[in-house]
Structure formats: C-alpha cells, structure tokens
Motif scaffolding. Structure first.
Motif, PDB file in Angstrom:
ATOM      1  N   GLY A   5       0.775  -1.234   0.000  1.00 40.54           N
ATOM      2  CA  GLY A   5       0.000   0.000   0.000  1.00 40.54           C
ATOM      3  C   GLY A   5       0.801   1.275   0.000  1.00 40.54           C
ATOM      4  O   GLY A   5       0.257   2.349   0.245  1.00 40.54           O
ATOM      5  N   ASP A   6       2.090   1.191  -0.297  1.00 37.70           N
ATOM      6  CA  ASP A   6       2.944   2.381  -0.263  1.00 37.70           C
ATOM      7  C   ASP A   6       2.921   3.103  -1.604  1.00 37.70           C
ATOM      8  O   ASP A   6       2.765   2.488  -2.666  1.00 37.70           O
ATOM      9  N   TRP A   7       3.118   4.404  -1.542  1.00 38.41           N
ATOM     10  CA  TRP A   7       3.251   5.198  -2.763  1.00 38.41           C
ATOM     11  C   TRP A   7       4.267   6.303  -2.509  1.00 38.41           C
ATOM     12  O   TRP A   7       4.257   6.945  -1.457  1.00 38.41           O
ATOM     13  N   GLY A   8       5.150   6.505  -3.473  1.00 43.57           N
ATOM     14  CA  GLY A   8       6.054   7.643  -3.408  1.00 43.57           C
ATOM     15  C   GLY A   8       7.469   7.278  -3.036  1.00 43.57           C
ATOM     16  O   GLY A   8       7.951   6.183  -3.312  1.00 43.57           O
ATOM     17  N   GLY A   9       8.134   8.220  -2.385  1.00 46.62           N
ATOM     18  CA  GLY A   9       9.572   8.125  -2.226  1.00 46.62           C
ATOM     19  C   GLY A   9      10.231   8.568  -3.516  1.00 46.62           C
ATOM     20  O   GLY A   9       9.571   8.743  -4.550  1.00 46.62           O
ATOM     21  N   GLY A  10      11.544   8.724  -3.478  1.00 47.44           N
ATOM     22  CA  GLY A  10      12.236   9.212  -4.661  1.00 47.44           C
ATOM     23  C   GLY A  10      12.028   8.344  -5.885  1.00 47.44           C
ATOM     24  O   GLY A  10      11.768   8.844  -6.981  1.00 47.44           O
ATOM     25  N   GLY A  11      12.112   7.014  -5.701  1.00 45.92           N
ATOM     26  CA  GLY A  11      11.922   6.118  -6.829  1.00 45.92           C
ATOM     27  C   GLY A  11      10.522   6.195  -7.395  1.00 45.92           C
ATOM     28  O   GLY A  11      10.325   6.265  -8.617  1.00 45.92           O
ATOM     29  N   GLY A  12       9.531   6.204  -6.518  1.00 43.02           N
ATOM     30  CA  GLY A  12       8.146   6.271  -6.967  1.00 43.02           C
ATOM     31  C   GLY A  12       7.814   7.586  -7.647  1.00 43.02           C
ATOM     32  O   GLY A  12       7.113   7.617  -8.671  1.00 43.02           O
ATOM     33  N   LEU A  13       8.301   8.691  -7.090  1.00 39.73           N
ATOM     34  CA  LEU A  13       8.037   9.995  -7.696  1.00 39.73           C
ATOM     35  C   LEU A  13       8.655  10.096  -9.088  1.00 39.73           C
ATOM     36  O   LEU A  13       8.042  10.625 -10.020  1.00 39.73           O
ATOM     37  N   ALA A  14       9.884   9.601  -9.227  1.00 46.49           N
ATOM     38  CA  ALA A  14      10.548   9.655 -10.533  1.00 46.49           C
ATOM     39  C   ALA A  14       9.798   8.817 -11.564  1.00 46.49           C
ATOM     40  O   ALA A  14       9.608   9.245 -12.720  1.00 46.49           O
ATOM     41  N   GLU A  15       9.344   7.630 -11.178  1.00 41.62           N
ATOM     42  CA  GLU A  15       8.595   6.779 -12.105  1.00 41.62           C
ATOM     43  C   GLU A  15       7.282   7.437 -12.513  1.00 41.62           C
ATOM     44  O   GLU A  15       6.883   7.394 -13.688  1.00 41.62           O
ATOM     45  N   VAL A  62      14.047  13.551  -9.387  1.00 42.55           N
ATOM     46  CA  VAL A  62      13.149  14.059  -8.344  1.00 42.55           C
ATOM     47  C   VAL A  62      13.289  15.573  -8.163  1.00 42.55           C
ATOM     48  O   VAL A  62      12.279  16.284  -8.132  1.00 42.55           O
ATOM     49  N   PRO A  63      14.505  16.139  -8.072  1.00 40.76           N
ATOM     50  CA  PRO A  63      14.592  17.601  -7.980  1.00 40.76           C
ATOM     51  C   PRO A  63      14.019  18.311  -9.202  1.00 40.76           C
ATOM     52  O   PRO A  63      13.485  19.422  -9.083  1.00 40.76           O
ATOM     53  N   VAL A  64      14.117  17.672 -10.372  1.00 41.84           N
ATOM     54  CA  VAL A  64      13.522  18.259 -11.581  1.00 41.84           C
ATOM     55  C   VAL A  64      12.009  18.326 -11.428  1.00 41.84           C
ATOM     56  O   VAL A  64      11.372  19.338 -11.762  1.00 41.84           O
ATOM     57  N   LEU A  65      11.418  17.253 -10.920  1.00 41.17           N
ATOM     58  CA  LEU A  65       9.980  17.236 -10.678  1.00 41.17           C
ATOM     59  C   LEU A  65       9.575  18.376  -9.757  1.00 41.17           C
ATOM     60  O   LEU A  65       8.598  19.108 -10.032  1.00 41.17           O
ATOM     61  N   GLY A  95      15.010  11.557   5.415  1.00 43.58           N
ATOM     62  CA  GLY A  95      15.191  11.067   4.053  1.00 43.58           C
ATOM     63  C   GLY A  95      15.415  12.217   3.089  1.00 43.58           C
ATOM     64  O   GLY A  95      15.016  13.359   3.349  1.00 43.58           O
ATOM     65  N   SER A  96      16.031  11.935   1.967  1.00 40.73           N
ATOM     66  CA  SER A  96      16.473  12.988   1.057  1.00 40.73           C
ATOM     67  C   SER A  96      15.334  13.847   0.525  1.00 40.73           C
ATOM     68  O   SER A  96      15.489  15.065   0.349  1.00 40.73           O
ATOM     69  N   VAL A  97      14.167  13.261   0.258  1.00 41.41           N
ATOM     70  CA  VAL A  97      13.060  14.032  -0.308  1.00 41.41           C
ATOM     71  C   VAL A  97      12.520  15.026   0.711  1.00 41.41           C
ATOM     72  O   VAL A  97      12.280  16.199   0.394  1.00 41.41           O
ATOM     73  N   LEU A  98      12.334  14.596   1.947  1.00 37.73           N
ATOM     74  CA  LEU A  98      11.795  15.486   2.973  1.00 37.73           C
ATOM     75  C   LEU A  98      12.864  16.426   3.528  1.00 37.73           C
ATOM     76  O   LEU A  98      12.571  17.570   3.890  1.00 37.73           O
ATOM     77  N   ALA A  99      14.103  15.958   3.610  1.00 39.86           N
ATOM     78  CA  ALA A  99      15.181  16.801   4.131  1.00 39.86           C
ATOM     79  C   ALA A  99      15.472  17.988   3.221  1.00 39.86           C
ATOM     80  O   ALA A  99      16.009  19.000   3.673  1.00 39.86           O
ATOM     81  N   ALA A 100      15.107  17.866   1.936  1.00 46.07           N
ATOM     82  CA  ALA A 100      15.311  18.978   1.008  1.00 46.07           C
ATOM     83  C   ALA A 100      14.392  20.152   1.322  1.00 46.07           C
ATOM     84  O   ALA A 100      14.608  21.267   0.842  1.00 46.07           O
ATOM     85  N   ALA A 101      13.347  19.907   2.124  1.00 43.75           N
ATOM     86  CA  ALA A 101      12.447  20.962   2.618  1.00 43.75           C
ATOM     87  C   ALA A 101      11.824  21.775   1.489  1.00 43.75           C
ATOM     88  O   ALA A 101      11.791  23.008   1.537  1.00 43.75           O
TER      89      ALA A 101
END
Length: 335
Positions: A162-172, A225-228, A274-280
């Motif tokens: 039931g998970d969605w997201g994270g860097g890999g999921g967002l990029a896909e 992910v940063p591009v997104l 985590g890298s996605v949230l730490a980027a603020a």
C-alpha cells in the motif's frame, strides 16, 4: 552498564541503501571511532554479502578507535545497535540480528529498521523515545515509538503493502506522465521537456530508449526528483499534483501511526527524514504541516538534520540504561 574488555559500550550502525555509517561509543557517550562503507542491500546481494559491507565500516571504526579484537570473535562493544534498510518486517529484523550477531561484534545485538534511527536522532535532548518519524528517501516508511517499548509501523515494501512515493516512486510517476504528454495519451506537462532535458536529450522518446536499452542506467532515474519539484514550483499542474499526493501519503502514514499509539491529540514530535523530505521543498513540507495540523493539531513537525547513526547510538545507550549525560555527549559530538 556493560562494557567489553576493549572499552566500547555501543557499536552503532546505520545502513541505508547507498551507504553505511558506524560509530563506536564509550560508556559516557564519547565517540571512539567512526567508519563508512557502501549500501546495505541484502535483497540484491544476499544477507552474508550485505553484512560483509557492514563489516568494512565496523573494521574502519575499530581501527580509528584503536580497538583491535583481543582474540578472534571477541566483541568490540557490549551492545550492537544496528538500524538497517531492508529490515522492513519484524521477521527480517530477527533474521538480520542473527546474521549480525554471528559476526561477534557485540556481546548483544539488536536490529531495527533504519527509520527508527531517524526517529531517535530527531527527538529533543532528554526526551524518552516518544513520537513518530516518516522517512521519504528512495522509498517511504513510517514508525512510531513509546517509552514503554510499544511501536507502530508499516510493512513498507512497496506497492504490495500500500505504499506510494519516495524518490523512486516519484521519478517513475513523473516519467509516466511525461511519456503520455509527449505521445498524446495524456494532457500537457512541462515534465515532457524537463525530464529528458536534464540528461541532455531532446525528447521523452530518446529518454525512454536510453533507459530501455541501457545506455542510461536505470539507477539514475532518482536524479529526476529535484527536476519534478522544480517543475512543480514553476506552476505545472501535473507535477504539482504529484507533490501534493506525496504530502498526502506522508500525512496518512503519520496520522495512522499517531492514532495507533494514542498520540493523535497529544503534544508529540512528528519527525521528517530522508532525502526528499530533508530537502524541505516548500510545496511538499508546507502541505504536510498544514494537513497534519488538521489531523493532529498538537503535533510538532520538524525535519531531522542529525545523522541517523546518532539515532542508532542513542538506541544502544537506551538498551544499556546509560545516564542522560551520555546521551547528551553523543548528541553534542554529532552536532
């Protein structure tokens, strides 16, 4: 508090998918030595090979501390506190604890999922382990703890749990929407130009071809992910919707964990790592704070800046009943 003949109280290990950090800690919270090695990936290389990678960092830390083993199999520390990626289920934690314990690095060994390290590292100085942490890096996970040892957690093994997201999921997801925008199956989005443009390519077709044929490593997809987030910040509705959905997922996990522990209406920290949230990113983190304020109005949201190996070390000191001063000294070392 137990200490081995070598003088170390805790061998703290934080192992993510990309790197492993180790610290040998004495009984008063001082850091004797540290080490670093590659990522911990037992699903890809097998458990023993993955633990070998941990061993490289352990050996480096022991050398830096001047703590060679007195004899083969002699422990470096009284307590091994290992917070490991890919230890997603309690049964995996137990199996990995057996594998790590068999190396004889500590008189006792405890293995937890690496999200627990973020939670423990982010709790204010002097606080008992009480709160919730959400990690959004390569994937997404959430855990909660109470001082009496009760926890709240999720399997966090991907779509099947039931998970969605994270860097890999967002990029896909970004690639999916961009591909459909270019060929006409979906609506327009600036992602269709921005994603291939990041790799110096002229179209999504070229990017698809490069990824499919291997001229561009699939492992590099997470770089998008940063591009997104940049495209979302510029006002693109498709990219913005993905950022909003990620915020919704973070809040859903945190809210459920708080409710399971009876903390939904209490003053309690909700820690982001985590890298996605730490980027603020303002769109992501701002929406998380706004939505969580509705579900848990007394929750205090904060991004964890301290290294997760600090959390592993604090958990080890907890297990040994170390005094508050030892916790404070360890925190001070890691800034």
């Amino acid at each position: 508090m137990g200490v081995t003949p070598t003088g170390a109280a805790v061998l703290a290990i934080d192992a993510g998918n990309s790197k492993t950090d180790v610290a040998l800690i004495d009984s008063d919270g001082g850091v004797l030595g540290t080490g670093r090695s590659g990522g911990f990936q037992p699903p890809r290389v097998g458990v023993e090979a993955a633990v070998d990678v941990l061993g490289q960092a352990v050996a480096e830390a022991a050398e830096a501390a001047g703590l060679p083993r007195l004899r083969p199999g002699a422990p470096y520390a009284a307590q091994v506190s290992a917070c490991l990626a890919n230890a997603d289920l309690p049964v995996e934690e137990r199996r990995l604890a057996d594998a790590v314990g068999a190396r004889g690095w500590g008189a006792a060994t405890e293995v937890r999922n690496d999200t627990f390290a973020i939670l423990r590292a982010g709790l204010p100085a002097g606080d008992a382990p009480r709160g919730v942490a959400v990690v959004c890096g390569a994937g997404i996970n959430c855990v909660g703890m109470l001082p009496d040892g009760r926890t709240a957690r999720f399997p966090a093994v991907g779509m099947i749990s039931g998970d969605w997201g994270g860097g890999g999921g967002l990029a896909e997801e970004a690639l999916w929407w961009a591909a459909r925008a270019e060929d006409g199956r979906g609506g327009p989005t600036e992602l269709a130009a921005a994603l291939p443009g990041y790799f110096g390519l002229g179209s999504m077709y070229e990017l698809i071809e490069a990824l499919h044929l291997g001229s561009l490593a699939r492992a590099r997809v997470h770089e998008l992910v940063p591009v997104l987030f940049a495209v979302a910040a510029a006002g693109d509705p498709v990219a913005g919707a993905l950022v909003e959905r990620q915020a919704d997922e973070v809040v859903a996990m945190a809210s459920v964990a708080l409710e399971r522990l009876g903390l939904l209406t209490q003053d309690v920290p909700v820690l982001l790592g985590g890298s996605v949230l730490a980027a603020a990113h303002p769109q992501l983190n701002g929406r998380i704070e706004a939505l969580l304020a509705r579900r848990a109005p007394l929750a205090r949201v904060a991004v964890v800046a301290a290294p997760p190996v600090l959390g592993a070390g604090l958990l080890g000191l907890d297990a040994l009943g170390a005094p508050a001063g030892a916790h404070g000294k360890l925190r001070a070392h890691f800034g």
